[in-house]
Design a protein around this motif. Structure first.
Motif, PDB file in Angstrom:
ATOM      1  N   GLU A  62      12.170  -4.385  -9.996  1.00 53.97           N
ATOM      2  CA  GLU A  62      11.197  -4.781 -11.011  1.00 53.97           C
ATOM      3  C   GLU A  62      11.956  -5.360 -12.197  1.00 53.97           C
ATOM      4  O   GLU A  62      12.945  -4.785 -12.657  1.00 53.97           O
ATOM      5  N   VAL A  63      11.490  -6.513 -12.689  1.00 56.86           N
ATOM      6  CA  VAL A  63      12.070  -7.153 -13.868  1.00 56.86           C
ATOM      7  C   VAL A  63      11.136  -6.876 -15.048  1.00 56.86           C
ATOM      8  O   VAL A  63       9.953  -7.233 -14.995  1.00 56.86           O
ATOM      9  N   ARG A  79       0.890  -1.181   0.000  1.00 55.11           N
ATOM     10  CA  ARG A  79       0.000   0.000   0.000  1.00 55.11           C
ATOM     11  C   ARG A  79       0.918   1.218   0.000  1.00 55.11           C
ATOM     12  O   ARG A  79       1.161   1.834   1.029  1.00 55.11           O
ATOM     13  N   LEU A  80       1.377   1.547  -1.184  1.00 52.70           N
ATOM     14  CA  LEU A  80       2.513   2.435  -1.367  1.00 52.70           C
ATOM     15  C   LEU A  80       2.320   3.808  -0.732  1.00 52.70           C
ATOM     16  O   LEU A  80       3.195   4.313  -0.028  1.00 52.70           O
ATOM     17  N   ASP A  81       1.188   4.426  -0.986  1.00 52.45           N
ATOM     18  CA  ASP A  81       0.940   5.794  -0.522  1.00 52.45           C
ATOM     19  C   ASP A  81       0.156   5.860   0.784  1.00 52.45           C
ATOM     20  O   ASP A  81      -0.247   6.943   1.204  1.00 52.45           O
ATOM     21  N   ARG A  82      -0.084   4.696   1.380  1.00 52.31           N
ATOM     22  CA  ARG A  82      -0.887   4.619   2.604  1.00 52.31           C
ATOM     23  C   ARG A  82      -2.268   5.262   2.409  1.00 52.31           C
ATOM     24  O   ARG A  82      -2.822   5.882   3.316  1.00 52.31           O
ATOM     25  N   ASP A  83      -2.816   5.098   1.194  1.00 52.03           N
ATOM     26  CA  ASP A  83      -4.175   5.564   0.937  1.00 52.03           C
ATOM     27  C   ASP A  83      -4.976   4.384   0.398  1.00 52.03           C
ATOM     28  O   ASP A  83      -4.535   3.235   0.491  1.00 52.03           O
ATOM     29  N   ASN A  84      -6.155   4.637  -0.139  1.00 52.35           N
ATOM     30  CA  ASN A  84      -6.981   3.541  -0.643  1.00 52.35           C
ATOM     31  C   ASN A  84      -7.013   3.499  -2.167  1.00 52.35           C
ATOM     32  O   ASN A  84      -7.902   2.890  -2.748  1.00 52.35           O
ATOM     33  N   LYS A  85      -6.010   4.126  -2.821  1.00 50.16           N
ATOM     34  CA  LYS A  85      -6.029   4.219  -4.270  1.00 50.16           C
ATOM     35  C   LYS A  85      -4.883   3.486  -4.958  1.00 50.16           C
ATOM     36  O   LYS A  85      -4.880   3.360  -6.179  1.00 50.16           O
ATOM     37  N   THR A  86      -3.895   3.025  -4.188  1.00 48.24           N
ATOM     38  CA  THR A  86      -2.732   2.395  -4.814  1.00 48.24           C
ATOM     39  C   THR A  86      -2.285   1.162  -4.041  1.00 48.24           C
ATOM     40  O   THR A  86      -2.090   1.221  -2.824  1.00 48.24           O
ATOM     41  N   MET A  87      -2.144   0.041  -4.766  1.00 44.72           N
ATOM     42  CA  MET A  87      -1.620  -1.195  -4.204  1.00 44.72           C
ATOM     43  C   MET A  87      -0.803  -1.870  -5.302  1.00 44.72           C
ATOM     44  O   MET A  87      -1.350  -2.279  -6.331  1.00 44.72           O
ATOM     45  N   VAL A  88       0.511  -1.939  -5.111  1.00 45.41           N
ATOM     46  CA  VAL A  88       1.391  -2.493  -6.134  1.00 45.41           C
ATOM     47  C   VAL A  88       1.970  -3.827  -5.683  1.00 45.41           C
ATOM     48  O   VAL A  88       1.979  -4.151  -4.486  1.00 45.41           O
ATOM     49  N   LEU A  89       2.472  -4.585  -6.664  1.00 47.04           N
ATOM     50  CA  LEU A  89       3.046  -5.914  -6.405  1.00 47.04           C
ATOM     51  C   LEU A  89       4.451  -5.984  -6.997  1.00 47.04           C
ATOM     52  O   LEU A  89       4.662  -6.553  -8.066  1.00 47.04           O
ATOM     53  N   PRO A  90       5.450  -5.411  -6.329  1.00 49.11           N
ATOM     54  CA  PRO A  90       6.817  -5.443  -6.866  1.00 49.11           C
ATOM     55  C   PRO A  90       7.335  -6.869  -7.007  1.00 49.11           C
ATOM     56  O   PRO A  90       6.918  -7.772  -6.271  1.00 49.11           O
ATOM     57  N   TYR A 112       6.370  -0.195 -19.590  1.00 49.70           N
ATOM     58  CA  TYR A 112       6.052   1.218 -19.451  1.00 49.70           C
ATOM     59  C   TYR A 112       5.721   1.544 -17.994  1.00 49.70           C
ATOM     60  O   TYR A 112       6.148   2.573 -17.458  1.00 49.70           O
ATOM     61  N   ASN A 113       4.951   0.687 -17.348  1.00 45.41           N
ATOM     62  CA  ASN A 113       4.626   0.913 -15.936  1.00 45.41           C
ATOM     63  C   ASN A 113       5.886   1.000 -15.094  1.00 45.41           C
ATOM     64  O   ASN A 113       6.047   1.911 -14.272  1.00 45.41           O
ATOM     65  N   ASP A 114       6.797   0.051 -15.276  1.00 37.07           N
ATOM     66  CA  ASP A 114       7.977  -0.015 -14.416  1.00 37.07           C
ATOM     67  C   ASP A 114       8.964   1.108 -14.692  1.00 37.07           C
ATOM     68  O   ASP A 114       9.605   1.634 -13.780  1.00 37.07           O
ATOM     69  N   VAL A 115       9.108   1.480 -15.966  1.00 38.89           N
ATOM     70  CA  VAL A 115      10.100   2.488 -16.344  1.00 38.89           C
ATOM     71  C   VAL A 115       9.607   3.902 -16.099  1.00 38.89           C
ATOM     72  O   VAL A 115      10.387   4.792 -15.782  1.00 38.89           O
ATOM     73  N   LYS A 116       8.312   4.112 -16.209  1.00 37.78           N
ATOM     74  CA  LYS A 116       7.796   5.468 -16.067  1.00 37.78           C
ATOM     75  C   LYS A 116       6.824   5.606 -14.895  1.00 37.78           C
ATOM     76  O   LYS A 116       7.125   6.267 -13.897  1.00 37.78           O
ATOM     77  N   ARG A 117       5.654   4.993 -15.007  1.00 39.50           N
ATOM     78  CA  ARG A 117       4.594   5.258 -14.027  1.00 39.50           C
ATOM     79  C   ARG A 117       5.022   4.876 -12.607  1.00 39.50           C
ATOM     80  O   ARG A 117       4.908   5.658 -11.671  1.00 39.50           O
ATOM     81  N   LYS A 118       5.521   3.660 -12.428  1.00 35.83           N
ATOM     82  CA  LYS A 118       5.888   3.220 -11.089  1.00 35.83           C
ATOM     83  C   LYS A 118       7.209   3.837 -10.622  1.00 35.83           C
ATOM     84  O   LYS A 118       7.426   3.996  -9.424  1.00 35.83           O
ATOM     85  N   LEU A 119       8.073   4.196 -11.559  1.00 37.09           N
ATOM     86  CA  LEU A 119       9.288   4.913 -11.187  1.00 37.09           C
ATOM     87  C   LEU A 119       8.921   6.189 -10.441  1.00 37.09           C
ATOM     88  O   LEU A 119       9.457   6.480  -9.365  1.00 37.09           O
ATOM     89  N   ASP A 120       8.014   6.969 -10.997  1.00 33.79           N
ATOM     90  CA  ASP A 120       7.593   8.212 -10.344  1.00 33.79           C
ATOM     91  C   ASP A 120       6.891   7.942  -9.027  1.00 33.79           C
ATOM     92  O   ASP A 120       7.104   8.650  -8.034  1.00 33.79           O
ATOM     93  N   LYS A 121       6.048   6.925  -9.007  1.00 35.15           N
ATOM     94  CA  LYS A 121       5.326   6.600  -7.773  1.00 35.15           C
ATOM     95  C   LYS A 121       6.300   6.194  -6.673  1.00 35.15           C
ATOM     96  O   LYS A 121       6.169   6.639  -5.522  1.00 35.15           O
ATOM     97  N   TYR A 122       7.248   5.346  -6.995  1.00 34.51           N
ATOM     98  CA  TYR A 122       8.207   4.879  -5.995  1.00 34.51           C
ATOM     99  C   TYR A 122       9.040   6.033  -5.451  1.00 34.51           C
ATOM    100  O   TYR A 122       9.262   6.152  -4.244  1.00 34.51           O
TER     101      TYR A 122
END
Length: 289
Positions: free
Chosen positions: A213-214, A177-188, A221-231
């Protein structure tokens, strides 16, 4: 980058160049050049579009009961193959799907404004990530993908067992629960969490110290851009992106800025969160896989 995987996917599902062109927005002439081998080094933007388009097509094959669609298609000249006679628009209409998102398709049509409650209600074993209220599918990983993730998890765990401390390595599917909210849950693919208070019953609450992330054709695209920014914004200290096809590893240590250091599969890579005391020999991993 990933051309061979895209070709294999095209062959596996009998996707035509016309379908790929219409799904991706890439001109037919360019699609033909890429898949015929005339253009061996297409632009990254072209690969991104092709990946997105084929993810849409694959999603339509994987997550929708398509028996009726195939029965209808059997009336065409090519039998049950998705022939040139059936456009992507007609195919999408028959399967009742009408949208795809960068990196991976939505779990279902209009799967927006989802929450952690929706995530927890998914069928057991469903590989879906929730990012900013949007579901994203995670395609089944390849054997190489799993080998790399498994080796790193083993090496991280072995280091912790020998050296002690609070850090705990984990492997997918561990929910975060990356942001400790109810909108994001990732599976690294692999993570290391050094604050035991973050480890809850069903997920890690907040940013882990290290995430790996492999890449694969459907998630890059998620790993290189979207999740990079989120992390980065969530407070992850160190982020590794592993590209098995190019045999490179990009390591971000966000405590020192947004730039990354590139390593190859012939290098030894220090783990920054452990002050470089743990070093991963990627040549050994490469030889194993």
């Amino acid at each position: 980058m990933f051309i061979e995987e895209l070709k294999e996917k095209k062959e596996k599902y009998n996707f035509t160049c016309k379908m790929i062109s219409e799904a991706s927005g890439v001109p037919m002439s360019t699609v033909l050049k890429v898949f015929s081998g005339v253009n061996e080094n297409p632009r990254n933007s072209t690969l991104q579009k092709l990946s997105k388009g084929m993810t849409l097509l694959e999603r339509q094959m994987r997550y929708v009961s398509y028996y009726d669609a195939l029965t209808e298609m059997s009336k065409s000249k090519e039998g049950k193959k998705m022939s040139e006679d059936i456009s992507i628009e007609e195919f999408k209409k028959r399967l009742s799907l009408d949208e795809v998102h960068d990196g991976a398709a939505a779990y279902q049509v209009n799967a927006r404004n989802k929450t952690i409650d929706d995530f927890m209600a998914l069928p057991e074993g469903t590989m879906i990530e929730l990012i900013d209220g949007q579901f994203y599918d995670m395609a089944a990983p390849s054997i190489k993908h799993q080998d790399i993730a498994g080796e790193l998890y083993y090496l991280f765990m072995n280091y912790v067992k020998k050296n002690g401390g609070n850090c705990r390595p984990m492997i997918a599917p561990t929910a975060v629960r990356l942001d400790r909210d109810n909108k994001t849950m990732v599976l690294p693919d692999v993570l290391v969490c050094c604050n035991r208070d973050q480890i809850k019953k069903n997920w890690i609450d907040g940013a882990p110290d290290l995430i790996v992330e492999v890449l694969s054709p459907s998630n890059w695209y998620n790993d290189v851009k979207r999740k990079l920014d989120k992390y980065k914004n969530a407070g992850v200290r160190e982020y590794w992106i592993i590209n098995p096809e190019q045999r490179v590893v990009w390591v971000y240590f966000f405590e020192e800025g947004d730039t990354y250091k590139e390593y190859t599969f012939e290098d030894k890579i220090p783990v920054r969160i452990w002050n470089d005391k743990c070093v991963i020999d990627f040549k050994e991993i490469s030889e194993y896989i």
